[in-house]
Design an enzyme around this catalytic site. Sequence first.
Site, PDB file in Angstrom:
ATOM      1  N   SER A  73     -23.082 -25.513  41.823  1.00 11.58           N
ATOM      2  CA  SER A  73     -22.660 -26.912  41.807  1.00 11.58           C
ATOM      3  C   SER A  73     -23.615 -27.835  41.054  1.00 11.58           C
ATOM      4  O   SER A  73     -23.229 -28.947  40.687  1.00 11.58           O
ATOM      5  CB  SER A  73     -22.488 -27.425  43.242  1.00 11.58           C
ATOM      6  N   HIS A 298     -26.555 -33.969  45.171  1.00 14.12           N
ATOM      7  CA  HIS A 298     -26.209 -33.362  43.892  1.00 14.12           C
ATOM      8  C   HIS A 298     -26.454 -34.343  42.749  1.00 14.12           C
ATOM      9  O   HIS A 298     -26.600 -35.547  42.970  1.00 14.12           O
ATOM     10  CB  HIS A 298     -24.739 -32.902  43.906  1.00 14.12           C
TER      11      HIS A 298
END
Length: 322
Positions: A73, A298
């Site tokens: 990711s 993230h």
Amino acid sequence: MTSRRSRTLRAAVSTASAALLLGGLAACGDDAEPTASTSSPSPTPSAAEERGGSSREGARDSDYPTYVALGDSYTSAPFVPETDRGDGCLRSSGNYPSLVAEELGSELVDVSCAGAQTVSLVGAQQTFDGETRPAQFDALHGDTDLVTVGIGGNDLGLFSKLTAGCVGAAEQEAGGTPCTDAATGTATADLDQISERVTSALIGVQDRAPQARVVLVGYPQLVPAEGSCPDLLPLAEGDLPFARTVNRGLADALENAAEAAEVEYVDTFALSRGHDICADEPWVNGQVNDPERALAFHPFAAGQEAVADELLRLLAQPVPNA
């Protein structure tokens, strides 16, 4: 080319808490022996064009006509900015592979996928949407010109231990060192094993794409070198030194893997220094999902753009030891 060793969430994404989500991301990969996949690579060239990749005609004029992006990711970059939430891999239109391919005029095949571990490169991966994705290595071919790899953080549950595990522990014991105590004696061994796994993966890339220029892309600095920001990164004060050690240790583990496999390396940790979660200009999101900017814990667009710029700078240089 570079000298080589011998050829030896969909709904959950928008509603889950950051801790549960990160634990789920790490759990998406399977640490068991992978199952061989014979499925054809995805996306197809037409899908790559729709995601910002170049047409075949433009790619023929590129120094790297065919570019394959492998990873987890931190490569797929959920919510940066446009992400198909019906696809459990959560690849965004603004991740660094898309930016690099557009600049190079390359035909991009991006098979990066949220939750991927090194075993996801050689075996099938189950994603949040309940679908099974083929092995990422299926996208590699003898005529592949460029491969970037961003993998390792989900192996052995490393990210889930650092985020979901340590965050959860801080809720129970904010003033102590609960995460440090629980991980004593295992962190170094885990990092050594991750380095070995990534080394093997890189050699596997070279075997399947022998003409390709291969670049390993590391992970950014998440934890500030000094200070803290509990609202964004809710760790127990006493666990911050441990978290810094693991964050830095993962970067070292990947650099060692790149050296062992004799491939090039983008030191994203060094590149992102001063842009940690707590920084005034962070390259990584904190604990709250932002569907318009980044998944919890993230990369933001700024981080992906910085990695893309560094990759382009590297690729503009001659191949070392060519």
